[in-house]
Design a protein around this motif. Structure first.
Motif, PDB file in Angstrom:
ATOM      1  N   LEU A   1       0.810  -1.216   0.000  1.00  0.00           N
ATOM      2  CA  LEU A   1       0.000   0.000   0.000  1.00  0.00           C
ATOM      3  C   LEU A   1       0.848   1.274   0.000  1.00  0.00           C
ATOM      4  N   CYS A   2       2.089   1.175   0.453  1.00  0.00           N
ATOM      5  CA  CYS A   2       2.991   2.329   0.461  1.00  0.00           C
ATOM      6  C   CYS A   2       3.750   2.486  -0.854  1.00  0.00           C
ATOM      7  N   TYR A   3       3.474   1.636  -1.820  1.00  0.00           N
ATOM      8  CA  TYR A   3       4.286   1.567  -3.037  1.00  0.00           C
ATOM      9  C   TYR A   3       4.413   2.922  -3.731  1.00  0.00           C
ATOM     10  N   ALA A   4       3.293   3.573  -4.018  1.00  0.00           N
ATOM     11  CA  ALA A   4       3.337   4.845  -4.746  1.00  0.00           C
ATOM     12  C   ALA A   4       4.041   5.920  -3.927  1.00  0.00           C
ATOM     13  N   SER A   5       3.775   5.955  -2.632  1.00  0.00           N
ATOM     14  CA  SER A   5       4.423   6.933  -1.758  1.00  0.00           C
ATOM     15  C   SER A   5       5.927   6.698  -1.702  1.00  0.00           C
ATOM     16  N   ASP A   6       6.332   5.439  -1.598  1.00  0.00           N
ATOM     17  CA  ASP A   6       7.761   5.117  -1.581  1.00  0.00           C
ATOM     18  C   ASP A   6       8.434   5.536  -2.886  1.00  0.00           C
ATOM     19  N   VAL A   7       7.778   5.277  -4.007  1.00  0.00           N
ATOM     20  CA  VAL A   7       8.341   5.656  -5.302  1.00  0.00           C
ATOM     21  C   VAL A   7       8.499   7.172  -5.389  1.00  0.00           C
ATOM     22  N   ALA A   8       7.514   7.908  -4.909  1.00  0.00           N
ATOM     23  CA  ALA A   8       7.614   9.371  -4.898  1.00  0.00           C
ATOM     24  C   ALA A   8       8.816   9.821  -4.075  1.00  0.00           C
ATOM     25  N   ASN A   9       9.029   9.178  -2.943  1.00  0.00           N
ATOM     26  CA  ASN A   9      10.175   9.529  -2.104  1.00  0.00           C
ATOM     27  C   ASN A   9      11.496   9.172  -2.778  1.00  0.00           C
ATOM     28  N   ARG A  10      11.530   8.053  -3.480  1.00  0.00           N
ATOM     29  CA  ARG A  10      12.752   7.685  -4.207  1.00  0.00           C
ATOM     30  C   ARG A  10      13.069   8.731  -5.280  1.00  0.00           C
ATOM     31  N   LEU A  11      12.054   9.214  -5.944  1.00  0.00           N
ATOM     32  CA  LEU A  11      12.251  10.188  -7.017  1.00  0.00           C
ATOM     33  C   LEU A  11      12.739  11.535  -6.495  1.00  0.00           C
ATOM     34  N   THR A  12      12.520  11.787  -5.227  1.00  0.00           N
ATOM     35  CA  THR A  12      12.954  13.057  -4.644  1.00  0.00           C
ATOM     36  C   THR A  12      14.163  12.901  -3.726  1.00  0.00           C
ATOM     37  N   GLY A  13      14.789  11.715  -3.746  1.00  0.00           N
ATOM     38  CA  GLY A  13      16.072  11.586  -3.067  1.00  0.00           C
ATOM     39  C   GLY A  13      16.226  10.511  -2.023  1.00  0.00           C
ATOM     40  N   TRP A  14      15.128   9.873  -1.583  1.00  0.00           N
ATOM     41  CA  TRP A  14      15.265   8.814  -0.584  1.00  0.00           C
ATOM     42  C   TRP A  14      15.867   7.565  -1.223  1.00  0.00           C
ATOM     43  N   SER A  15      16.880   6.994  -0.564  1.00  0.00           N
ATOM     44  CA  SER A  15      17.477   5.773  -1.104  1.00  0.00           C
ATOM     45  C   SER A  15      17.691   4.698  -0.049  1.00  0.00           C
ATOM     46  N   SER A  16      17.780   5.071   1.218  1.00  0.00           N
ATOM     47  CA  SER A  16      18.023   4.061   2.248  1.00  0.00           C
ATOM     48  C   SER A  16      17.329   4.456   3.541  1.00  0.00           C
ATOM     49  N   GLY A  17      17.262   3.490   4.453  1.00  0.00           N
ATOM     50  CA  GLY A  17      16.584   3.736   5.718  1.00  0.00           C
ATOM     51  C   GLY A  17      15.135   3.295   5.654  1.00  0.00           C
ATOM     52  N   VAL A  18      14.452   3.441   6.757  1.00  0.00           N
ATOM     53  CA  VAL A  18      13.072   2.981   6.870  1.00  0.00           C
ATOM     54  C   VAL A  18      12.134   3.921   6.119  1.00  0.00           C
ATOM     55  N   SER A  19      11.193   3.344   5.401  1.00  0.00           N
ATOM     56  CA  SER A  19      10.188   4.140   4.698  1.00  0.00           C
ATOM     57  C   SER A  19       9.370   4.948   5.694  1.00  0.00           C
ATOM     58  N   GLY A  20       9.000   6.154   5.281  1.00  0.00           N
ATOM     59  CA  GLY A  20       8.160   6.981   6.134  1.00  0.00           C
ATOM     60  C   GLY A  20       6.695   6.610   6.062  1.00  0.00           C
ATOM     61  N   CYS A  21       6.384   5.608   5.254  1.00  0.00           N
ATOM     62  CA  CYS A  21       5.000   5.163   5.078  1.00  0.00           C
ATOM     63  C   CYS A  21       4.800   3.842   5.815  1.00  0.00           C
ATOM     64  N   HIS A  22       3.676   3.713   6.494  1.00  0.00           N
ATOM     65  CA  HIS A  22       3.447   2.521   7.319  1.00  0.00           C
ATOM     66  C   HIS A  22       2.051   1.937   7.108  1.00  0.00           C
ATOM     67  N   LEU A  23       1.628   1.877   5.850  1.00  0.00           N
ATOM     68  CA  LEU A  23       0.294   1.354   5.560  1.00  0.00           C
ATOM     69  C   LEU A  23       0.250  -0.165   5.522  1.00  0.00           C
ATOM     70  N   GLY A  24       1.404  -0.808   5.351  1.00  0.00           N
ATOM     71  CA  GLY A  24       1.440  -2.269   5.318  1.00  0.00           C
ATOM     72  C   GLY A  24       1.072  -2.829   3.962  1.00  0.00           C
ATOM     73  N   THR A  25       0.491  -4.023   3.966  1.00  0.00           N
ATOM     74  CA  THR A  25       0.116  -4.705   2.730  1.00  0.00           C
ATOM     75  C   THR A  25      -1.352  -5.087   2.776  1.00  0.00           C
ATOM     76  N   ALA A  26      -1.886  -5.409   1.604  1.00  0.00           N
ATOM     77  CA  ALA A  26      -3.284  -5.825   1.522  1.00  0.00           C
ATOM     78  C   ALA A  26      -3.432  -6.908   0.474  1.00  0.00           C
TER      79      ALA A  26
END
Length: 205
Positions: free
Chosen positions: A180-205
């Motif tokens: 569920l965090c997939y799109a949010s994680d991708v947005a963060n990668r595109l703006t510079g995030w590369s390592s560490g814990v994701s800031g999104c915590h929606l889990g999976t479905a």
């Protein structure tokens, strides 16, 4: 963490906020150099294999019209750039760097690991994930299904790539199937995030 429909109005990053491809790729090299070993997928990527990933992304981006940064973000989201990533199998086989839909490119097929991973296989992994396969969609098709002309097309396409179009809800990219965090994680990668814990915590479905 981003939520909503993927538009700038909803708080998602504009495309001019994305970092450039070379900076983004360089930031992810340390992850590529340890992702295989950390996951038990064989030897870590060599410098030559990492160079082949970069070359393949740029080549397929040029031929497909898909932004190279978006391709790289999906590669890192799916496999952390490990060329010997295992093939996952839920309802369909998902091999290679982009864990694509039943593609042919892989350097870890049924436990048979290729080391080194040939540049031709690496390129095929990027082709399969970006332009699609004979049995499933790639980023090109997902971008079309996103049905948007602004930057939200990328975030929506990321959600579709991960969870499929059948459960896709354009008004909330944190719903549907799978990560569920997939799109949010991708947005963060595109703006510079590369390592560490994701800031999104929606889990999976």
């Amino acid at each position: 963490m981003y939520s909503g429909n993927g538009t700038v109005a909803a708080g998602w990053p504009a495309q001019n906020q994305w970092i450039d491809f070379d900076t983004m790729f360089t930031a992810n090299i340390p992850i590529m150099k340890q992702s295989c070993g950390n996951n038990g997928w064989g030897a870590n990527d060599s410098d030559d294999e990492i160079a082949a990933i970069k070359a393949a992304i740029k080549k397929v981006s040029a031929s497909s019209g898909v932004d190279a940064r978006f391709i790289l973000a999906i590669v890192m989201q799916e496999s952390n750039g490990c060329v010997r990533v295992v093939t996952t199998s839920w309802s369909v086989q998902n091999p290679g760097l982009m864990q694509d839909h039943a593609g042919t490119g892989t350097c870890n097929s049924g436990g048979v690991i290729q080391d080194p991973c040939p540049s031709s296989e690496i390129e095929q992994m990027i082709v399969d994930g970006t332009t699609g396969t004979t049995s499933g969609d790639g980023l090109v098709q997902c971008l079309s299904q996103a049905a948007a002309s602004d930057v939200s097309q990328y975030y929506r396409a990321a959600r579709i790539y991960n969870g499929g179009y059948s459960g896709f809800k354009a008004d909330d990219l944190g719903t549907g199937c799978c990560t569920l965090c997939y799109a949010s994680d991708v947005a963060n990668r595109l703006t510079g995030w590369s390592s560490g814990v994701s800031g999104c915590h929606l889990g999976t479905a």
